[in-house]
Scaffold this motif. Sequence first.
Motif, short mmCIF file in Angstrom:
data_model
loop_
_atom_site.label_atom_id
_atom_site.label_comp_id
_atom_site.label_asym_id
_atom_site.label_seq_id
_atom_site.Cartn_x
_atom_site.Cartn_y
_atom_site.Cartn_z
N ASP A 1 45.89 -18.56 36.33
CA ASP A 1 46.17 -17.52 37.08
C ASP A 1 46.56 -16.29 36.36
O ASP A 1 46.68 -15.23 37.02
CB ASP A 1 47.43 -18.08 38.06
N ALA A 2 47.11 -16.54 35.24
CA ALA A 2 47.76 -15.42 34.46
C ALA A 2 46.72 -14.87 33.45
O ALA A 2 47.00 -13.99 32.82
CB ALA A 2 48.83 -15.90 33.42
N GLY A 3 45.49 -15.27 33.61
CA GLY A 3 44.43 -14.50 32.73
C GLY A 3 44.36 -15.25 31.44
O GLY A 3 43.79 -14.52 30.72
N VAL A 4 44.97 -16.36 31.28
CA VAL A 4 44.93 -16.99 29.85
C VAL A 4 43.91 -17.95 29.67
O VAL A 4 43.74 -19.02 30.62
CB VAL A 4 46.51 -17.71 29.68
N ARG A 5 43.13 -17.94 28.40
CA ARG A 5 41.94 -18.80 28.32
C ARG A 5 42.43 -20.22 28.02
O ARG A 5 43.49 -20.12 27.15
CB ARG A 5 41.32 -18.18 27.21
N ILE A 6 41.90 -21.16 28.55
CA ILE A 6 42.37 -22.63 28.40
C ILE A 6 41.41 -23.12 27.16
O ILE A 6 40.43 -23.50 27.34
CB ILE A 6 42.17 -23.53 29.31
N THR A 7 41.96 -23.18 25.77
CA THR A 7 41.31 -23.50 24.44
C THR A 7 41.56 -25.05 24.53
O THR A 7 42.49 -25.49 25.25
CB THR A 7 41.75 -22.73 23.28
N ARG A 8 40.87 -25.64 23.61
CA ARG A 8 41.10 -27.25 23.40
C ARG A 8 42.60 -27.06 23.04
O ARG A 8 43.27 -28.19 23.31
CB ARG A 8 40.23 -27.57 22.36
N GLN A 9 42.83 -26.34 22.08
CA GLN A 9 44.34 -26.49 21.46
C GLN A 9 45.36 -26.48 22.81
O GLN A 9 46.61 -26.99 22.82
CB GLN A 9 44.63 -25.57 20.44
N ARG A 10 45.15 -25.40 23.45
CA ARG A 10 46.27 -25.07 24.64
C ARG A 10 46.10 -26.20 25.68
O ARG A 10 47.04 -26.65 26.08
CB ARG A 10 45.66 -23.70 25.50
N ALA A 11 44.77 -26.69 25.98
CA ALA A 11 44.72 -27.85 26.78
C ALA A 11 45.44 -29.23 26.17
O ALA A 11 46.21 -30.04 27.05
CB ALA A 11 43.26 -28.32 26.93
N ALA A 12 45.46 -29.16 25.02
CA ALA A 12 46.19 -30.28 24.25
C ALA A 12 47.78 -30.16 24.57
O ALA A 12 48.56 -31.10 24.69
CB ALA A 12 45.88 -30.54 22.85
N LEU A 13 48.16 -28.90 24.09
CA LEU A 13 49.76 -28.51 24.48
C LEU A 13 50.17 -28.84 25.85
O LEU A 13 51.02 -29.52 26.04
CB LEU A 13 49.84 -27.07 24.01
N LEU A 14 49.15 -28.31 26.92
CA LEU A 14 49.62 -28.51 28.29
C LEU A 14 49.74 -30.13 28.60
O LEU A 14 50.56 -30.36 29.37
CB LEU A 14 48.44 -27.94 29.38
N SER A 15 48.75 -30.83 27.95
CA SER A 15 48.77 -32.24 28.40
C SER A 15 50.12 -33.10 27.60
O SER A 15 50.62 -33.86 28.44
CB SER A 15 47.73 -32.87 27.49
N VAL A 16 50.61 -32.50 26.40
CA VAL A 16 51.62 -33.03 25.69
C VAL A 16 52.80 -32.59 26.64
O VAL A 16 53.80 -33.45 26.75
CB VAL A 16 51.88 -32.45 24.28
N LEU A 17 52.94 -31.36 27.28
CA LEU A 17 54.09 -30.81 27.85
C LEU A 17 54.42 -31.57 29.29
O LEU A 17 55.41 -32.02 29.56
CB LEU A 17 53.87 -29.36 27.99
N ALA A 18 52.92 -31.97 29.63
CA ALA A 18 53.12 -32.73 30.99
C ALA A 18 53.61 -34.03 30.86
O ALA A 18 54.37 -34.60 31.62
CB ALA A 18 51.68 -32.71 31.74
N ARG B 1 50.56 -32.95 36.84
CA ARG B 1 51.35 -31.91 36.14
C ARG B 1 50.52 -31.09 35.38
O ARG B 1 50.84 -29.84 34.96
CB ARG B 1 52.44 -32.49 35.36
N THR B 2 49.48 -31.67 34.57
CA THR B 2 48.68 -31.12 33.60
C THR B 2 47.97 -29.80 34.41
O THR B 2 47.71 -28.73 33.98
CB THR B 2 47.79 -31.79 32.87
N GLU B 3 47.39 -30.25 35.60
CA GLU B 3 46.64 -29.31 36.29
C GLU B 3 47.45 -28.09 36.93
O GLU B 3 46.95 -27.01 36.65
CB GLU B 3 46.13 -30.04 37.53
N LYS B 4 48.65 -28.45 37.16
CA LYS B 4 49.52 -27.43 37.68
C LYS B 4 49.81 -26.40 36.59
O LYS B 4 49.90 -25.20 36.56
CB LYS B 4 50.91 -27.86 38.07
N LEU B 5 50.14 -26.95 35.31
CA LEU B 5 50.29 -26.03 33.97
C LEU B 5 49.07 -25.23 33.69
O LEU B 5 49.16 -24.02 33.50
CB LEU B 5 50.62 -26.86 32.85
N THR B 6 47.92 -26.13 33.83
CA THR B 6 46.63 -25.36 33.62
C THR B 6 46.28 -23.96 34.44
O THR B 6 45.86 -23.13 34.29
CB THR B 6 45.32 -26.35 33.60
#
Length: 147
Positions: free
Chosen positions: A17-34, A7-12
């Motif tokens: 794909d949308a051109g959004v940079r994956i920062t440490r904070q965003r990576a943490a958010l994606l993990s929490v959401l997954a 799930r985390t990989e799919k969100l990432t």
Amino acid sequence: MNEIDRRTEKLTSALRDAGVRITRQRAALLSVLAEAEDHPEAIELQRRAEGVVPGISLSTVYRTLTELESQGVILRHQFAGTPARFEHTETTHHDHMIDVDTGEVVEFANDRIERLQAEIAEAMGYEIVHHRLELYVRRKSSTRTAE
């Protein structure tokens, strides 16, 4: 790869794909959401992500959620009288009961309800292409007084 990692990989991938940079904070958010099995609000997602990596702003959370929603990998639920709640799309179809006293959201699936909805649509000359059922409920209590 386990389910949460997938799930985390799919969100990432959706953000990349949308051109959004994956920062440490965003990576943490994606993990929490997954990992979320509930329907957290943006503020709750921020709180959980802050526990993993400090420094994520609420505006970053909202921008990220908006982009994930536009990519079709999360769902935004706007239940009456409550802030928007979010869930990943990696779930089977289910409906929701919202406790009007506590705000608790309970997922449920019921084959009889699904069949009945299809029968009603069919009888009226339609087929269901999408639906969302929300029941606003209150626990029964013998000690509850009339309002």
